[in-house]
Design a protein around this motif. Structure first.
Motif, PDB file in Angstrom:
ATOM      1  N   VAL A  60      -4.519   0.839  18.701  1.00 53.49           N
ATOM      2  CA  VAL A  60      -4.368  -0.511  18.150  1.00 53.49           C
ATOM      3  C   VAL A  60      -5.710  -0.975  17.578  1.00 53.49           C
ATOM      4  CG1 VAL A  60      -2.549  -1.172  19.783  1.00 53.49           C
ATOM      5  CG2 VAL A  60      -4.911  -1.731  20.328  1.00 53.49           C
ATOM      6  N   HIS A  61      -5.619  -1.915  16.662  1.00 49.53           N
ATOM      7  CA  HIS A  61      -6.793  -2.621  16.142  1.00 49.53           C
ATOM      8  C   HIS A  61      -6.579  -4.100  16.450  1.00 49.53           C
ATOM      9  CE1 HIS A  61      -7.997   0.910  13.719  1.00 49.53           C
ATOM     10  NE2 HIS A  61      -6.688   1.088  13.600  1.00 49.53           N
ATOM     11  N   ILE A  62      -7.584  -4.709  17.072  1.00 48.50           N
ATOM     12  CA  ILE A  62      -7.481  -6.158  17.353  1.00 48.50           C
ATOM     13  C   ILE A  62      -8.640  -6.847  16.628  1.00 48.50           C
ATOM     14  CG2 ILE A  62      -7.438  -7.935  19.135  1.00 48.50           C
ATOM     15  CD1 ILE A  62      -6.188  -5.716  20.989  1.00 48.50           C
ATOM     16  N   ALA A 154     -11.342   9.214   5.895  1.00 50.34           N
ATOM     17  CA  ALA A 154     -10.888   8.365   4.785  1.00 50.34           C
ATOM     18  C   ALA A 154     -11.776   7.125   4.806  1.00 50.34           C
ATOM     19  CB  ALA A 154      -9.425   7.980   4.977  1.00 50.34           C
ATOM     20  N   TYR A 155     -11.474   6.155   3.921  1.00 51.82           N
ATOM     21  CA  TYR A 155     -12.270   4.928   3.825  1.00 51.82           C
ATOM     22  C   TYR A 155     -13.742   5.279   3.540  1.00 51.82           C
ATOM     23  CZ  TYR A 155      -8.085   3.268   6.306  1.00 51.82           C
ATOM     24  OH  TYR A 155      -6.790   3.015   6.698  1.00 51.82           O
ATOM     25  N   LYS A 156     -13.893   6.024   2.451  1.00 52.38           N
ATOM     26  CA  LYS A 156     -15.210   6.510   2.005  1.00 52.38           C
ATOM     27  C   LYS A 156     -16.244   5.380   1.976  1.00 52.38           C
ATOM     28  CE  LYS A 156     -16.301  10.038  -1.378  1.00 52.38           C
ATOM     29  NZ  LYS A 156     -15.661  10.858  -2.379  1.00 52.38           N
ATOM     30  N   ALA A 182      -8.608  11.265  15.266  1.00 60.87           N
ATOM     31  CA  ALA A 182      -9.031  11.357  13.857  1.00 60.87           C
ATOM     32  C   ALA A 182      -7.961  10.864  12.891  1.00 60.87           C
ATOM     33  CB  ALA A 182      -9.389  12.804  13.522  1.00 60.87           C
ATOM     34  N   HIS A 183      -8.405  10.030  11.954  1.00 63.12           N
ATOM     35  CA  HIS A 183      -7.592   9.625  10.808  1.00 63.12           C
ATOM     36  C   HIS A 183      -7.833  10.670   9.729  1.00 63.12           C
ATOM     37  CE1 HIS A 183      -6.363   6.339   7.720  1.00 63.12           C
ATOM     38  NE2 HIS A 183      -6.493   7.483   7.061  1.00 63.12           N
ATOM     39  N   CYS A 184      -6.765  11.390   9.350  1.00 59.19           N
ATOM     40  CA  CYS A 184      -6.924  12.534   8.450  1.00 59.19           C
ATOM     41  C   CYS A 184      -6.276  12.283   7.086  1.00 59.19           C
ATOM     42  CB  CYS A 184      -6.292  13.773   9.086  1.00 59.19           C
ATOM     43  SG  CYS A 184      -7.124  14.277  10.584  1.00 59.19           S
ATOM     44  N   VAL A 286       2.286  -1.947   3.442  1.00 55.88           N
ATOM     45  CA  VAL A 286       1.175  -1.069   3.048  1.00 55.88           C
ATOM     46  C   VAL A 286       0.308  -0.775   4.269  1.00 55.88           C
ATOM     47  CG1 VAL A 286      -0.995  -0.982   1.747  1.00 55.88           C
ATOM     48  CG2 VAL A 286       1.124  -1.707   0.622  1.00 55.88           C
ATOM     49  N   MET A 287       0.280   0.484   4.639  1.00 53.99           N
ATOM     50  CA  MET A 287      -0.645   0.979   5.656  1.00 53.99           C
ATOM     51  C   MET A 287      -1.052   2.395   5.248  1.00 53.99           C
ATOM     52  SD  MET A 287       1.824   2.001   8.904  1.00 53.99           S
ATOM     53  CE  MET A 287       0.477   2.795   9.797  1.00 53.99           C
ATOM     54  N   SER A 288      -2.059   2.931   5.922  1.00 50.77           N
ATOM     55  CA  SER A 288      -2.519   4.293   5.589  1.00 50.77           C
ATOM     56  C   SER A 288      -2.588   5.157   6.839  1.00 50.77           C
ATOM     57  CB  SER A 288      -3.903   4.237   4.950  1.00 50.77           C
ATOM     58  OG  SER A 288      -3.809   3.615   3.707  1.00 50.77           O
ATOM     59  N   PRO A 289      -2.112   6.421   6.728  1.00 47.18           N
ATOM     60  CA  PRO A 289      -1.347   6.969   5.616  1.00 47.18           C
ATOM     61  C   PRO A 289      -0.118   6.108   5.328  1.00 47.18           C
ATOM     62  CG  PRO A 289      -1.933   8.692   7.191  1.00 47.18           C
ATOM     63  CD  PRO A 289      -2.324   7.394   7.810  1.00 47.18           C
ATOM     64  N   THR A 314       1.221   2.433  17.739  1.00 46.97           N
ATOM     65  CA  THR A 314       1.579   1.489  16.670  1.00 46.97           C
ATOM     66  C   THR A 314       0.619   1.546  15.482  1.00 46.97           C
ATOM     67  OG1 THR A 314       0.290  -0.262  17.722  1.00 46.97           O
ATOM     68  CG2 THR A 314       2.695  -0.237  18.125  1.00 46.97           C
ATOM     69  N   ASP A 315      -0.688   1.774  15.758  1.00 45.52           N
ATOM     70  CA  ASP A 315      -1.707   1.486  14.753  1.00 45.52           C
ATOM     71  C   ASP A 315      -1.601   0.018  14.340  1.00 45.52           C
ATOM     72  OD1 ASP A 315      -3.805   1.774  13.069  1.00 45.52           O
ATOM     73  OD2 ASP A 315      -2.724   2.846  11.510  1.00 45.52           O
ATOM     74  N   HIS A 316      -1.315  -0.824  15.336  1.00 47.42           N
ATOM     75  CA  HIS A 316      -1.249  -2.271  15.095  1.00 47.42           C
ATOM     76  C   HIS A 316      -2.503  -2.722  14.325  1.00 47.42           C
ATOM     77  CE1 HIS A 316      -0.423  -6.493  16.034  1.00 47.42           C
ATOM     78  NE2 HIS A 316      -1.655  -6.623  16.499  1.00 47.42           N
ATOM     79  N   PRO A 336      -5.054  -5.320   2.237  1.00 49.74           N
ATOM     80  CA  PRO A 336      -5.504  -4.859   3.568  1.00 49.74           C
ATOM     81  C   PRO A 336      -4.438  -3.959   4.200  1.00 49.74           C
ATOM     82  CG  PRO A 336      -5.906  -7.214   3.315  1.00 49.74           C
ATOM     83  CD  PRO A 336      -5.087  -6.790   2.120  1.00 49.74           C
ATOM     84  N   ASN A 337      -4.875  -2.782   4.636  1.00 50.99           N
ATOM     85  CA  ASN A 337      -3.944  -1.778   5.165  1.00 50.99           C
ATOM     86  C   ASN A 337      -3.574  -2.114   6.599  1.00 50.99           C
ATOM     87  OD1 ASN A 337      -4.993   1.400   3.668  1.00 50.99           O
ATOM     88  ND2 ASN A 337      -4.615  -0.579   2.715  1.00 50.99           N
ATOM     89  N   GLY A 338      -2.296  -2.121   6.896  1.00 49.97           N
ATOM     90  CA  GLY A 338      -1.894  -2.276   8.289  1.00 49.97           C
ATOM     91  C   GLY A 338      -0.611  -3.061   8.446  1.00 49.97           C
ATOM     92  N   ILE A 339       0.092  -2.788   9.559  1.00 49.88           N
ATOM     93  CA  ILE A 339       1.361  -3.457   9.864  1.00 49.88           C
ATOM     94  C   ILE A 339       1.294  -3.954  11.309  1.00 49.88           C
ATOM     95  CG2 ILE A 339       3.857  -3.122  10.107  1.00 49.88           C
ATOM     96  CD1 ILE A 339       3.774  -1.088   7.907  1.00 49.88           C
TER      97      ILE A 339
END
Ligand code: URP
Ligand code: ZN
Ligand code: ZN
Length: 461
Positions: A60-62, A154-156, A182-184, A286-289, A314-316, A336-339
């Motif tokens: 998750v991201h808070i 990602a996110y160079k 890892a985010h690939c 829109v989220m990544s991937p 979730t990748d919240h 902004p990427n995320g759900i």
């Protein structure tokens, strides 16, 4: 005060049976039929209900400064939402950008949670650069009980590491016995394709997926696999969205790479047509991937069923539609990427996974709780119902019928990606270390009850 949970249908990753559970203080102290009731014990009648171990969301991201804005939740809103949805432990990505020091970031992220979380939590420590100070700082963070790292391919220029940094991080992780999440995705291809699409006037949210197609993700996974194989590090591929990405990890596993695979709920129930919704509604998806075409869903469900995919997170990553997603009107690369999903992972998995016959109850518990506990050094304290485990318990009502709405959810965002979706079940009562935090589906607990869970590395040779 002791707490007795009577006559529930207990489900763990390996067993289902009917019994009572007695909790004393923070711990489960007895499991059995017709347990004697201690004087003064509280009783929850779980007849006709499932009793699951508290669910764990390992991604998750808070607190998230990202793409020119900040994610909308704080620990008060996110932890309440998690608990109402049956999740008792959150593993948040501590995500400094390339300019920030790891220790300072770890302290900043910790300060955002301390005294504000209603559920238990810990962190994956992101490594977004590797310079002469990084190694001793990471060693210190592991000493403080954070036994997993995170890297972004990602996110160079923001979170992304280069190949030298990736190699150094994996070598250190292998030495410390720390697993690396890892985010690939291949960041070069993403950048090139984004530029090309925008130059062709393809600016809407529906172009997000074509800018980073399945091949780009699979290439990112294959890249990580080569580095993991050469360093011996244990790795965990976060948010795999599609068949080629999972296959790239499985191919590496077959040749001996220690790799585990996560997917996230949006990929299981949403498809890329949602990003085509009119009036910029597509930006909510829109989220990544990116969310893929529907044919990937059955592959992912099956890979959970076969246990090739270990965990469902979730990748919240919560951003409002108004003012935040809208930043990308006219340029999908600025959305902004995320759900926001932390509240509904368990219910969506149950209603659209178990009830639809994709996965059985034990797999549901394994992928949404037990495996995360095992991989990230929390088992058997968390992730199961056993004598000696923390009394993190979800009494789940399979007869509940309702639906999801932003009007009633506990997350801070102004929309839900699942607005109006029907649910066939919900968490009725939720305890965290023996304390009732949710009752009748409502948060009734203590906003400050959550604790930072310290962990020791578990992936050494
Ligand atoms: O779209 C996403 N996934 N947003 C959060 C950041 C990340 O990549 O995990
Ligand atoms: Zn990611
Ligand atoms: Zn993420």
């Amino acid at each position: 005060m002791p707490l007795m949970i009577r006559n529930g249908h207990i489900v763990t990753a390996t067993d289902t049976y009917i019994a009572d559970i007695l909790c004393d203080g923070e711990t489960i102290v007895a499991i059995g039929k017709n347990l004697p009731l201690p004087i003064g014990a509280d009783v929850i009648d779980a007849t006709g209900k499932y009793v699951f171990p508290g669910f764990i969301d390992p991604h998750v991201h808070i607190y998230l400064p990202f793409m020119g804005t900040y994610a909308k939740d704080d620990y008060a809103t996110a932890s309440r939402a998690a608990l109402v949805g049956g999740t008792t432990t959150l593993i948040e990505m501590c995500c400094p950008n390339r300019m920030e020091d790891p220790i300072e970031a770890f302290e900043l992220w910790s300060s955002k949670a301390a005294g504000l979380s209603a559920c238990d939590y810990t962190f994956h420590m992101a490594v977004s650069r590797f310079n002469e100070n990084t190694e001793q700082q990471l060693r210190e963070i592991v000493r403080r009980g954070i036994a997993s790292f995170k890297v972004f391919l990602a996110y160079k220029g923001f979170f992304g590491v280069n190949d030298t940094e990736l190699y150094q991080t994996l070598k250190l992780a292998n030495e410390l016995g720390v697993i690396v999440t890892a985010h690939c995705e291949n960041e070069t291809l993403i950048e090139l394709r984004q530029q090309q699409l925008l130059a062709e006037g393809k600016t809407g949210p529906e172009w997000h997926e074509p800018s980073r197609p399945a091949l780009v993700e699979a290439l990112g996974v294959a890249h990580l696999m080569a580095f993991a194989e050469l360093t011996g590090a244990h790795v965990y591929v976060v948010h795999t969205s599609c068949q080629p990405a999972v296959e790239a990890a499985l191919a590496a596993r077959a040749r001996g790479v220690s790799v585990w695979i996560e997917t996230v709920v949006p990929y299981l129930v949403l498809d890329n047509t949602f990003a085509e919704l009119p009036d910029f509604e597509g930006s909510k998806y829109v989220m990544s991937p990116p969310i893929r075409s529907a044919n990937h869903q059955s592959y992912l469900w099956n890979a959970i069923h076969t246990r090739e995919i270990s965990t469902v997170a979730t990748d919240h990553a919560p951003f409002d539609f108004k003012g935040q997603k809208e930043m990308g009107r006219g340029d999908f690369t600025k959305i902004p990427n995320g759900i926001p999903t932390v509240e509904h992972r368990v219910d969506l998995l149950y209603s659209y996974g178990v009830r639809k016959g994709h996965i059985d109850l034990c797999t549901f518990v394994d992928c949404a709780s037990t495996m995360a506990a095992k991989l990230f050094g929390l088992f058997p304290r968390k992730g199961t119902i056993a004598v000696g485990s923390d009394a993190d318990i979800v009494v789940y009502d399979p007869d509940y019928r309702g639906s999801i709405s932003a009007k009633t959810h506990h997350m801070a965002t102004d929309y839900s990606a699942f607005e109006g979706w029907p649910l066939e079940g919900r968490s009725d009562t939720v305890t965290v270390r023996g304390k009732i935090q949710v009752q009748g589906g409502q948060f009734v607990g203590d906003q400050t009850h959550g604790q930072l869970l310290t962990r020791v590395p578990t992936h050494g040779d």
